[in-house]
Write a protein that holds these residues in place. Structure first.
Motif: not given
Length: 485
Positions: A368-395
């Motif tokens: 979850x931290x990685x989600x926040x960090x991604x957008x806090x770093x100049x609104x990096x949506x691609x990184x956020x999405x990459x991290x969301x897919x990590x979550x998808x794999x876990x789910x």
RNA sequence: GGUCUCAUGGCCGAGCGGUUAGGCACCGGUCUGCAAAACCGUCUACAGCAGUUCGAAUCUGCUUGAGACCUCCA
């Protein structure tokens, strides 16, 4: 709670931590559309990107005043070597009055905002509604000696301005070097210096919109409206000014000059520029004809694509690229986004069926931290999405009992997935609307097929499947029953 | 011509000196009456040349290519 957000500042060329002028409050001004035609997808990209910024700022806990103007006064264009304003031109072509044109396309623009799930800005002021404010700023510029009146027009005195300020501070342009390179412009003879620009333009006899001013009837210059409206709604100095890359020069440069020239200070602490949407490596633009309209892609009527793509997919596609990078639209790219997003949404819908355990085998907090960090770093949506897919794999792994999650973590994860996908990325959560008469029919058909399958009557079940397939309906068998789409 | 940006695996796209980006496709597997779908796994690239560094996709220089702005433009 507010989080530190770092933003790439075009003015300094560096990422800077956002420190709002007023604690807890962020003022953001974004240059909106000129409504002489329906905005194309490239225009939309910029607004979608700033919608992301808006959503991220809200998520970070700020109270945000988001001002995005609507340019409804036509400004003089010189593209064809002729002088005419864009809205007036459209009005003549469509045999309507200027304000009808503006109204018509504004209605469309508002529809598109909803279609693409953009949050409405705090206010969308119009240029024509702020003529008085524009005149007042022009007067201040004149008072300060940074402008001159000639033949009923007012120009910004760039040469004078350069004695006191740095013209080119944003775009990095050196006026001296530019002079010989600039092509001849109409009415240049009125200007004292080639880099001067119009603050107020004397009316032409056939202008469709004319306003009164201390200098006679005329039209406001292109850049002054943004200075007037940003000042009115956000003050002389505010936090973020955004817009498309192509506005950096001259528009934003001139806004800075106008603010300095009138108030003696720069308008915005941080300048943000969203990059262009490309088609075959080239900027999507009206003049090149390589554009498509937001509606065309949703309806599948664009000649650039074989099939329609829902707004959600386009939005997701755009979110996979950083706002400061150019993005090429291709059918392949959109298809990839469509599938990927489907997988993401599927995983989210799996969340409430997930079994919880006594402990988690994955570090949910770090995730979850990685989600926040991604957008806090100049609104990096691609990184956020990459991290969301990590979550998808876990789910999915949890669903397959190969990983575990505690009850608390499951709740946290569920909340976060919803927040970041729906609230931050702006993917709309509403289900695909299907013909509500088809539903019961399909239930019946699927039911019949299931009966056949139970009796191992493969001939019948396959016949149904093939028949549906021919009708464009795909049947998917799974452990939890049969689905169709 | 001037100013600036960018060049990443089959495709799209992150990356800001050392650790797997991610998505799609491909391939392998699980599941399944079959198929599809779904899920898991694999694939390891950084335009070229030279340099800096213990170490470079990431810094520097040059070369090549693409684009943006200089004119209305999101």
């Amino acid at each position: 709670m507010e989080h530190k957000i770092s933003i790439y500042n075009s003015l300094t060329g560096k990422k800077e931590i956002l420190v709002p002028r007023n604690e807890h409050y962020v003022g953001m001004y974004v240059c909106g559309p000129t409504l002489y035609s329906e905005p194309h997808m490239g225009n939309m990209r910029t607004f979608i990107n700033f919608d992301l910024v808006f959503r991220c700022l809200l998520h970070a806990g700020y109270k945000v005043k988001y001002v995005r103007n609507i340019t409804d006064a036509g400004h003089i264009t010189n593209s064809a070597g002729q002088e005419e304003d864009s809205i007036g031109k459209a009005a003549r072509a469509e045999q309507l009055q200027s304000l009808e044109i503006v109204y018509k396309y504004n209605v469309k623009f508002q529809e598109l905002q909803r279609l693409y799930n953009m949050l409405p800005p705090s206010i969308e002021p119009t240029a024509t509604g702020h003529i008085q404010e524009q005149i007042e700023i022009i007067e201040k510029i004149l008072e300060n000696g940074y402008g001159y009146v000639i033949n009923g027009s007012v120009y910004f005195d760039t040469k004078k301005y350069m004695q006191d300020y740095n013209y080119g501070i944003l775009s990095g342009r050196k006026v001296e070097e530019q002079e010989n390179e600039t092509r001849a412009l109409n009415n240049q003879e009125e200007k004292r210096f080639f880099a001067d620009f119009a603050l107020w333009k004397k009316a032409n006899p056939d202008d469709m919109q004319i306003w009164r001013s201390p200098w006679g009837d005329g039209n406001p210059g292109w850049h002054i409206e943004c200075t007037a409206m940003s000042t009115k709604y956000l003050g002389k100095q505010f936090d973020i000014h955004g817009g498309g890359m192509d506005l950096k020069f001259p528009h934003h440069e001139d806004e800075i000059a106008q603010s300095c020239g009138s108030f003696g200070c720069q308008p915005a602490s941080i300048w943000m520029h969203a990059n262009m949407l490309n088609v075959n490596g080239q900027k999507m633009s009206k003049s090149l004809g390589n554009f498509f309209l937001p509606k065309e892609i949703v309806e599948g009527t664009s000649s650039l694509f074989q099939k329609p793509f829902p707004p959600n997919v386009i939005r997701f596609f755009m979110m996979q690229a950083h706002y400061r990078s150019t993005l090429d639209v291709t059918e392949k790219g959109l298809e990839a986004a469509e599938k990927g997003m489907g997988r993401l949404l599927e995983a989210i819908s799996l969340l409430n069926k997930l079994p919880s355990s006594t402990s988690s085998s994955v570090d949910i907090n770090a995730l979850l931290d990685s989600f926040d960090k991604a957008i806090q770093d100049d609104f990096n949506a691609p990184i956020l999405i990459a991290n969301l897919f990590e979550a998808v794999r876990y789910i999915n792994l949890i669903n397959d009992s190969k990983e575990t999650i505690s009850k608390d973590d499951l709740i946290k994860l569920t909340e976060a997935m919803s927040t970041f996908v729906y609230d931050i990325l702006g993917i709309s959560s509403e289900d695909k609307s299907q013909d509500n008469r088809l539903g019961p029919v399909m239930d019946l058909v699927i039911n019949l097929r299931d009966q056949a399958r139970e009796q191992k009557d493969w001939t019948t079940s396959d016949k149904i499947r093939d028949g549906l397939s021919a009708a464009g309906i795909i049947v998917k068998d799974s452990k939890d029953g049969t689905k169709w789409s």
